[in-house]
Design an enzyme around this catalytic site. Sequence first.
Site, mmCIF file in Angstrom:
data_model
loop_
_atom_site.group_PDB
_atom_site.id
_atom_site.type_symbol
_atom_site.label_atom_id
_atom_site.label_comp_id
_atom_site.label_asym_id
_atom_site.label_seq_id
_atom_site.Cartn_x
_atom_site.Cartn_y
_atom_site.Cartn_z
ATOM 1 N N CYS A 130 -0.365 13.743 -11.517
ATOM 2 C CA CYS A 130 -1.662 14.829 -10.870
ATOM 3 C C CYS A 130 -1.206 16.140 -10.971
ATOM 4 C CB CYS A 130 -1.943 14.347 -9.584
ATOM 5 S SG CYS A 130 -0.499 14.480 -8.237
ATOM 6 N N ASN A 131 0.331 16.504 -11.011
ATOM 7 C CA ASN A 131 0.858 17.971 -11.062
ATOM 8 C C ASN A 131 1.602 18.348 -12.151
ATOM 9 O OD1 ASN A 131 -0.050 18.707 -8.300
ATOM 10 N ND2 ASN A 131 1.591 17.456 -7.406
ATOM 11 N N SER A 189 9.076 19.957 -7.338
ATOM 12 C CA SER A 189 7.685 19.551 -7.065
ATOM 13 C C SER A 189 6.813 20.611 -6.294
ATOM 14 C CB SER A 189 7.779 18.164 -6.379
ATOM 15 O OG SER A 189 8.413 17.138 -6.979
ATOM 16 N N GLU A 194 9.591 15.650 -2.636
ATOM 17 C CA GLU A 194 8.622 14.719 -2.395
ATOM 18 C C GLU A 194 9.084 13.459 -3.068
ATOM 19 O OE1 GLU A 194 6.334 13.261 -4.612
ATOM 20 O OE2 GLU A 194 6.321 14.796 -6.393
ATOM 21 N N GLN A 196 7.391 10.778 -4.277
ATOM 22 C CA GLN A 196 6.427 10.176 -5.457
ATOM 23 C C GLN A 196 6.770 10.433 -6.835
ATOM 24 O OE1 GLN A 196 2.281 10.750 -4.742
ATOM 25 N NE2 GLN A 196 1.752 9.258 -6.205
ATOM 26 N N GLN A 200 7.592 7.971 -10.281
ATOM 27 C CA GLN A 200 6.895 8.232 -11.822
ATOM 28 C C GLN A 200 7.994 8.422 -12.669
ATOM 29 O OE1 GLN A 200 4.852 11.393 -9.911
ATOM 30 N NE2 GLN A 200 2.807 10.177 -9.538
ATOM 31 N N GLY A 275 -11.551 6.324 -2.891
ATOM 32 C CA GLY A 275 -10.537 5.590 -3.676
ATOM 33 C C GLY A 275 -9.491 5.080 -2.844
ATOM 34 N N ALA A 276 -8.777 3.926 -3.198
ATOM 35 C CA ALA A 276 -8.029 3.266 -2.423
ATOM 36 C C ALA A 276 -6.538 2.871 -2.929
ATOM 37 C CB ALA A 276 -8.494 1.860 -1.935
ATOM 38 N N MET A 279 -2.177 7.193 -3.352
ATOM 39 C CA MET A 279 -2.393 8.610 -2.699
ATOM 40 C C MET A 279 -3.205 8.422 -1.480
ATOM 41 S SD MET A 279 -1.056 10.921 -4.375
ATOM 42 C CE MET A 279 -1.810 12.253 -4.259
#
Length: 524
Positions: A130-131, A189, A194, A196, A200, A275-276, A279
């Site tokens: 996403c970033n 980041s 972070e 996550q 990835q 959304g589930a 995130m």
Amino acid sequence: MKFSLALLALAAIAGGSSAFQSPTHNAVRTTTLNNRLVGGSALMAATMDGTSVTTANGDAANGTRRKKTKKERLELASKGLQVHVIGLSIHHAQVDVREKLAIPQDEWNEQSNKIISTGQVEECAILSTCNRFEIYFAASDAHEANARVMEFLMERSGLPVSELRRNIFMLEGEDAVWHLMRVAGGLDSLIVGEGQILSQVRQCHLHSIEDDGCGGKVLSRLLNNAVAAGKRVRSETNISKGSVSISSAAVELSEKMCLKDLNLPFSEARLAVVGAGTMTRLLITHLASRGLERIAIVNRSMARPMELQEQFPDVEIEIVLEDGLWDVVGRSDIVFAATSCADYVIDKQLLEENGLDQGRPLMLVDIAVPRNIGPDSKELPAVIPYNVDDLKAVVAKNTAMRQREIIEAEVLLHEEASSFSGWRESLSAIPTINQLQERANMFRQEELKKCTRKLSQNDNFSDRELEAVERLSRGIVNKMLHGPMSHLRRAESVEKKQAALSELSSMFRLDDDEGSRGRGRRRR
């Protein structure tokens, strides 16, 4: 008698060829090896034979080159492939540019194969989150490889090269290695430290070594080292303590702006999330730490929201299918959007159609890329939208608090980067080692052939005994070569390794194709 003949044979094999005698002072020549590594961030990687690849019938009609096989890419890895990265992140590019290039994880290998299909790029791995969107690749010709990757970016985004260049960054060599180490360690980041991103990068590595992956020898090793570096940073420093994810930044931002934008305390705001996925799970985790009691989840199916209900028994989670989206948005104060949908879930037109264009204020927090909330929603007076680019203010505070941990983390990352660089430098010795082994075996076979021809004329020697002589000849040569090859592998610095390569090349006359095979032989 047999024993004496065998000894004579072995003596001839071990000492009969002048190729393994040290050359005289006048014969010593300094050799420039074609396969030396290019150190640091040199612009051009070492040029290799065979970079111009053609099909069996020559060049393809369209002028492109065929994709190299995995075996060919592994061979090229030992001949000086340089590591590169071209990408864009939240630090360099606007979200509307990033979303044009975003690639779902299940397409990483497919798109990597597209990049290497023309032959300019030898190895490739894609990291799209996403970033950030980054293409790591290894190639022998930096100019051709960069041009190929830029061509891919233009085709995928539909943007002209002039606009892409304003948003992307390009690194190579040690700079590219260091960048990936910082990414895996969480230092690059939006939220420093972070966790996550490490997951990835690990997925990027796992995809690169799959059957249809394009990691090759160099990139797969680099990505593996980066994962190890990220793990060390998180286990040996405190950089991952506290708010260390996009989800936590979204919570901090909404909490900070709630009173100003909505005119009510954050604890009283009615919350919903669209959304589930991962995130959302992280979002609820951080909300729960702030005393969250209830939240509505809108999703296409029931399975994942029900899993979240089990994971957070202390939070009252209302599950609503996507048909009930606008009912939930209409009765919420803050709506977080975190779906994998490529289209806008909420935009100005949809808000107007559902009567949410005026009245009480509504905060929309978009933490997805591609974006779930249309940028035109900010045109409505009652809507206050935020996206991942708006999280930078929250990040500034985090970064200031983590400066000491960043310094400690960089020490660890430098160690891991040096480990990869050392391994990569060792690849430069492979061609010389192979050449040395081939040359030694060639002379061994020549001398063995002459000796076995004589021995075979003796009726007292069986085929089995001749095979034993052949095995012994191999053992003698291997033992003779063990020292020089170990010396090559042990060379600590680039300069020492290059000096060792030059010395061995001159000592064993590896630069001489014929090797002066007949010179210096003893005559009886």
